[in-house]
Write a protein that holds these residues in place. Structure first.
Motif, PDB file in Angstrom:
ATOM      1  N   UNK A 187       0.839  -1.197   0.000  1.00 15.04           N
ATOM      2  CA  UNK A 187       0.000   0.000   0.000  1.00 15.04           C
ATOM      3  C   UNK A 187       0.875   1.249   0.000  1.00 15.04           C
ATOM      4  N   UNK A 188       0.275   2.358  -0.444  1.00 11.31           N
ATOM      5  CA  UNK A 188       1.032   3.604  -0.578  1.00 11.31           C
ATOM      6  C   UNK A 188       0.167   4.786  -0.175  1.00 11.31           C
ATOM      7  N   UNK A 189       0.795   5.797   0.405  1.00  9.31           N
ATOM      8  CA  UNK A 189       0.126   7.075   0.659  1.00  9.31           C
ATOM      9  C   UNK A 189       0.966   8.176   0.036  1.00  9.31           C
ATOM     10  N   UNK A 190       0.298   9.188  -0.530  1.00  6.41           N
ATOM     11  CA  UNK A 190       0.984  10.278  -1.219  1.00  6.41           C
ATOM     12  C   UNK A 190       0.524  11.619  -0.676  1.00  6.41           C
ATOM     13  N   UNK A 191       1.313  12.666  -0.943  1.00  3.63           N
ATOM     14  CA  UNK A 191       0.930  13.998  -0.503  1.00  3.63           C
ATOM     15  C   UNK A 191       0.072  14.681  -1.568  1.00  3.63           C
ATOM     16  N   UNK A 192      -0.305  15.925  -1.310  1.00  5.21           N
ATOM     17  CA  UNK A 192      -1.208  16.636  -2.213  1.00  5.21           C
ATOM     18  C   UNK A 192      -0.575  16.991  -3.557  1.00  5.21           C
ATOM     19  N   UNK A 193       0.742  16.884  -3.666  1.00  8.19           N
ATOM     20  CA  UNK A 193       1.436  17.185  -4.916  1.00  8.19           C
ATOM     21  C   UNK A 193       1.811  15.930  -5.694  1.00  8.19           C
ATOM     22  N   UNK A 194       1.358  14.773  -5.208  1.00  5.89           N
ATOM     23  CA  UNK A 194       1.623  13.543  -5.928  1.00  5.89           C
ATOM     24  C   UNK A 194       2.976  12.911  -5.642  1.00  5.89           C
TER      25      UNK A 194
END
Length: 292
Positions: A187-194
């Motif tokens: 699984x992965x999580x990203x910030x608002x800028x991708x």
């Protein structure tokens, strides 16, 4: 052996990819669209796709050579990669002569690498050093995703080309609820800028209930990734990091050392082959899609 046909990709796939690299427009706004696009066309322009393949595997020995509807899995991956428009060259990097002989048989270029490579990234780096030509971007194409869409390969290449501050790019797709606690589904999580924040074999983010939130857009990491070739040379010299060792995920070493990783979101039915039981699932899907 004839090339396999590309299955159709939904408009949502392409729109997600386009949406994910729109961040490049922010750069264009800052330095002028004309100047930026001129630089974009030349920036990291030479691209090689490398398919790392090893015979020995604790979960599935000989996996690259497993038969999928009449063809070795490594061949199906190579055929899909050949359909990508951004790749100038494609090679298979392996330490096993059986795999090399098979690949040469269906027309692939092969680079022999050492058995000491600890992961696919290091194998890609060794192969890169042995190639006659120089390349700006290296795409690590996982050999156990025989249905990878060429548009996704093109998408991560373009994302890296559009993000000069990143050295690495990869792709994610929607996570199925039934895969939420499967450690083989990263699984992965990203910030608002991708840009990537974290990868885990556990469910992230994890809420207080300890259950899957059906309203949250969890993201599944797809194994395909691309690197700036200069960074790829540095990567093997970086010491293993605590998070990398604990999760057994090589991309965490990139993040722990402070490098940026661009992530694109795609609409992709992920069907990697991790264990022998996955082969039947792939074959069923291919029959449903009339892929020969």
């Amino acid at each position: 052996m004839s090339m396999c046909s590309s299955s159709s990709v939904s408009l949502s796939t392409k729109s997600w990819i386009v949406h994910s690299i729109v961040a490049g427009a922010a750069i264009a706004a800052a330095i002028g669209a004309g100047a930026y696009m001129g630089r974009y066309r030349k920036f990291r322009s030479r691209v090689v796709g490398i398919i790392p393949a090893r015979y020995a595997s604790s979960r599935f020995e000989g996996k690259p050579l497993v038969n999928i509807l009449g063809k070795p899995m490594i061949q199906r991956t190579w055929e899909r990669a050949k359909l990508a428009s951004t790749l100038d060259h494609i090679v298979v990097a392996t330490d096993d002569e059986k795999i090399a002989e098979c690949c040469r048989g269906f027309g692939a270029d092969v680079v022999m690498t050492s058995e000491s490579c600890r992961n696919g990234t290091e194998r890609c780096n060794e192969a890169l050093q042995k190639l006659d030509k120089k390349y700006d971007v290296v795409v690590n194409i996982q050999g156990d995703e025989p249905l990878i869409e060429p548009e996704i390969i093109d998408g991560i290449v373009k994302a890296l080309q559009a993000a000069p501050d990143a050295v690495f790019s990869t792709a994610v797709t929607a996570l199925k609820p039934e895969d939420a606690f499967d450690p083989n589904r990263v699984k992965c999580v990203v910030d608002n800028r991708g840009y990537a924040i974290y990868f885990s074999r556990g469910l992230i983010p994890y809420n207080k209930t300890g259950k899957v939130n059906p309203q949250f857009p969890y993201m599944l990491h797809l194994g395909i990734q691309s690197y700036d070739s200069k960074f790829l040379k540095i990567y093997p010299e970086l010491q293993p990091t605590p998070l990398q060792l604990e999760e057994d995920l090589e991309q965490l070493k990139v993040l722990e050392n402070g490098y940026k990783m661009k992530v694109i979101k795609v609409d992709h039915e992920a069907h990697g082959v991790d264990i022998p039981e996955d082969v039947e699932k792939i074959e069923t899907l291919m029959r449903e899609r009339s892929i020969s």
